[in-house]
Structure formats: C-alpha cells, structure tokens
Design an enzyme around this catalytic site. Structure first.
Site, PDB file in Angstrom:
ATOM      1  N   LYS A 195      26.322  -4.083  -1.954  1.00  0.00           N
ATOM      2  CA  LYS A 195      27.783  -3.960  -2.057  1.00  0.00           C
ATOM      3  C   LYS A 195      28.392  -3.257  -0.847  1.00  0.00           C
ATOM      4  CE  LYS A 195      27.397  -3.362  -7.063  1.00  0.00           C
ATOM      5  NZ  LYS A 195      27.590  -2.395  -8.152  1.00  0.00           N
TER       6      LYS A 195
ATOM      7  N   HIS B 242       5.377   6.095  11.216  1.00  0.00           N
ATOM      8  CA  HIS B 242       4.836   5.953   9.865  1.00  0.00           C
ATOM      9  C   HIS B 242       3.864   7.131   9.666  1.00  0.00           C
ATOM     10  CE1 HIS B 242       3.489   4.393   6.169  1.00  0.00           C
ATOM     11  NE2 HIS B 242       3.231   3.147   6.496  1.00  0.00           N
TER      12      HIS B 242
ATOM     13  N   ARG C 280       0.798  -1.227   0.000  1.00  0.00           N
ATOM     14  CA  ARG C 280       0.000   0.000   0.000  1.00  0.00           C
ATOM     15  C   ARG C 280       0.830   1.276   0.000  1.00  0.00           C
ATOM     16  NH1 ARG C 280      -2.580  -4.021   2.126  1.00  0.00           N
ATOM     17  NH2 ARG C 280      -0.618  -4.334   3.179  1.00  0.00           N
ATOM     18  N   THR C 281       1.791   1.344   0.907  1.00  0.00           N
ATOM     19  CA  THR C 281       2.516   2.607   1.076  1.00  0.00           C
ATOM     20  C   THR C 281       3.304   2.941  -0.189  1.00  0.00           C
ATOM     21  OG1 THR C 281       2.646   2.115   3.414  1.00  0.00           O
ATOM     22  CG2 THR C 281       4.073   3.860   2.621  1.00  0.00           C
TER      23      THR C 281
ATOM     24  N   ARG D  96      11.414   4.108   2.857  1.00  0.00           N
ATOM     25  CA  ARG D  96      11.060   3.143   3.917  1.00  0.00           C
ATOM     26  C   ARG D  96      12.305   2.336   4.242  1.00  0.00           C
ATOM     27  NH1 ARG D  96       5.971  -0.911   4.302  1.00  0.00           N
ATOM     28  NH2 ARG D  96       5.059   1.020   5.064  1.00  0.00           N
TER      29      ARG D  96
HETATM   30  C1  NCD Z   1       1.991  -0.901   8.259  1.00  0.00           C
HETATM   31  C2  NCD Z   1       3.490  -0.667   8.288  1.00  0.00           C
HETATM   32  O1  NCD Z   1       4.204  -0.946   7.330  1.00  0.00           O
HETATM   33  O2  NCD Z   1       3.922  -0.169   9.321  1.00  0.00           O
HETATM   34  N1  NCD Z   1       1.533  -1.178   6.967  1.00  0.00           N
HETATM   35  C3  NCD Z   1       1.230  -0.137   6.136  1.00  0.00           C
HETATM   36  O3  NCD Z   1       2.063   0.667   5.803  1.00  0.00           O
HETATM   37  N2  NCD Z   1      -0.037   0.000   5.750  1.00  0.00           N
HETATM   38  C4  NCD Z   1       1.514  -1.879   9.259  1.00  0.00           C
HETATM   39  C5  NCD Z   1       2.111  -3.250   9.303  1.00  0.00           C
HETATM   40  O4  NCD Z   1       2.981  -3.613   8.500  1.00  0.00           O
HETATM   41  O5  NCD Z   1       1.680  -4.016  10.155  1.00  0.00           O
END
Ligand code: NCD
Length: 306
Positions: A83, A132, A53-54, A104
């Site tokens: 590397k 997040h 999703r993100t 991320r």
């Molecule tokens: C969350 C995350 O990555 O922190 N997922 C997301 O971005 N929708 C929650 C999770 O992974 O449990």
C-alpha cells in the site's frame, strides 16, 4: 555485545571469539534449560526478500530459546508495503510488538535505515548486495571449528564477489585476525567494489584478485564458492555473460584442493557446485547448517539477556 547486528564492521577479534564461546555453551545446554532463556520475549522476523535457511534458522533459534515469534515472509507482496508504507513506518509499527527484529531487505543499507528509527535491536539478515552478518558468523564458526583458528589462514572466494553479501561480511570478519590471505576468483565484472577495496586496504588482510582456476594456491584452508546474484543485475544479458563462469567440480577439487580444504557455499547453489562434490568429506555446505542455528541462538541470547 552491541545490541543490533548490522555489519561485521561492528565486531573485532575479541567479540567474535567470545560469541563463539557462547555458541559452545549453547551446544552443551540441555533443551529444557534453553527454553527459559527468552521466555516471553517477542522476536519479529520481517523478510522482504526470499529466504529458506536464514528465515527458518533464525526462527528455530528464537523458538529453541523459548521466544514468541511473529513471522512475516514475502513482505513485498503481503504487507502494508504493497500500500506504500515506508520501511521506517513498518519498523515503528513492529517496535510495539517485538523485543527484537530480524530483517531481510533487497536494498543495501536498509538494515541501517531500520536501525536508525528502531527502539528495539535489529539483526540484519541480508540487505541487498550489502552484508549478511549472521551467515558470515556461522561460516567463520565452521572455519574455526575445523581449523581451530581464524588467523594465518589462506582462503579462496569464488563467484560473485561484487554482489555476494556473505563474502563482504566474511572478509570483514577475517580482517580482524592477523596473517590472513584471501584469493578472490571472479569475472572482472564481479570484483570487489572500490569502496570495499579501500576499506580493506587499511586493515591487516591480504586480498589477491585472480582470474583463472590455475592461479588457485595449494592447500587453502577453505574454498568459499558463491552463486552469481542474478537478482542484482540490471540486465539479464549481463547476468548470462558471467553466470557459472567458475564451477566447483570434482575435477577441480582433485587438482587444487588440499587434504583439509573446507568446501563451503552459503547456498542456494544454481549450477556452480557439481552435485558429485557433495560426497566429498571436505564439503560442509550442508553439514555446517546446524552451526547457523547455534550461532543465531548465541546472538539472540547475548542481545536479549545481557
Ligand atoms: C545467501 C544470501 O541470501 O545472501 N543465502 C543465504 O542466506 N544462505 C547467498 C545467496 O543467496 O546466494
């Protein structure tokens, strides 16, 4: 609007509500007009940790605004990280290609490290068990859309409060608004860290730790369920001991949820939400996903055009 988004600590009530105004404007803007907003801007997506999703919603947000994207998934196995390149060097490299970087990373604090060396804005799309922020802003927007306010709310967070980064950011966001009370339901091992507790003790938010479903108060404005974050555990046996201790079942919803209690989850779910609950009108974990694209569009617009 600050240029980088690393933590919800950077926000306040005013900046959250003005972001939501921008979300409202974006929702009403025809697609053709949106396409010019970030024309010729380059947005880099550097994902060192898995994401569905993100990654796709940030990517879609950038593209809907007309930006060019550089998309890097699985960086731990496909980039120069293999590397031995440091995160700092990778960021300095992408500074030459991008007007903004969405990142991320599995390590807490990695977004701040990137920010410290970057000449372009950084959006934190999750830093380990840290924060997040964009997911939190999307969840806050969903709550705001349904309840028309972000103050005087009663909410429940269940599952992994210690490692669940979305929870850390949402609590920060709600701590700027008066009268909010949050119940935290988790196994003892997965309670909020002492560092976070001392931060929140200084803010206008009431946090109540509970240990059983029985203690869930009536008529919460929202329930926010989370996955126990398996990847943050040092030992699989420790994970097995606490996984799915709390499950969002149809029965629990019937017994404890109010008529307007939103049933939320950042997804992915791995057994802690019964599939049956999906049919409930109060469940917004799938229907609320579109808000994630709009909120990210609003953020990109504010950062790159103001
Ligand atoms: C969350 C995350 O990555 O922190 N997922 C997301 O971005 N929708 C929650 C999770 O992974 O449990």
């Amino acid at each position: 609007m600050e240029k980088s988004v690393i933590s919800l600590d950077q926000f306040d009530a005013k900046s959250i509500l003005s972001l939501f105004k921008e979300v409202g404007r974006i929702k009403k803007t025809p697609f053709k007009k949106l396409q010019n907003i970030l024309k010729a801007k380059v947005v880099g997506l550097l994902f060192f940790e898995p994401s569905s999703r993100t990654f796709s919603s940030h990517c879609l947000a950038a593209k809907k605004l007309g930006a060019i994207t550089i998309e890097f998934q699985n960086m731990m196995t496909t980039s120069s990280t293999v590397k031995g390149e440091t995160l700092e060097d990778t960021i300095k490299v992408f500074n030459n290609y991008c007007d903004l970087i969405i990142m991320r990373h599995p390590q807490m604090g990695a977004a701040k490290r990137a920010f410290d060396v970057s000449s372009v804005p950084i959006i934190n799309a999750g830093d380990g068990a840290g924060e997040h922020p964009t997911q939190a802003l999307m969840d806050l927007y969903t709550i705001f859309e349904h309840h028309k306010k972000l103050d005087h709310l009663t909410g429940l967070f269940s599952g992994d409060i210690l490692y669940g980064r979305t929870v850390h950011s949402i609590i920060r966001g709600l701590s700027y608004f008066p009268g909010n009370t949050l119940y935290l339901l988790s196994p003892r091992q997965l309670r909020l860290s002492t560092e976070d507790k001392s931060i929140f003790a200084k803010r206008k938010i009431k946090l109540i730790e509970i240990e059983t479903e029985k203690e869930i108060p009536a008529n919460c404005h929202f329930w926010y369920w989370t996955r126990v974050q398996k990847e943050r555990f040092k030992s699989l046996a420790d994970y097995e001991k606490v996984k799915n201790r709390f499950i969002l079942t149809e029965k629990l919803v019937k017994a404890k949820a109010g008529k307007k209690t939103l049933l939320m989850h950042p997804l992915p779910r791995v057994g802690e939400v019964e599939i049956k609950v999906d049919e409930d009108k109060r469940a917004v974990y799938f229907s609320g996903l579109k808000n994630g694209v709009y909120v990210r569009m609003a953020l990109l617009k504010l950062i790159l055009t103001k």
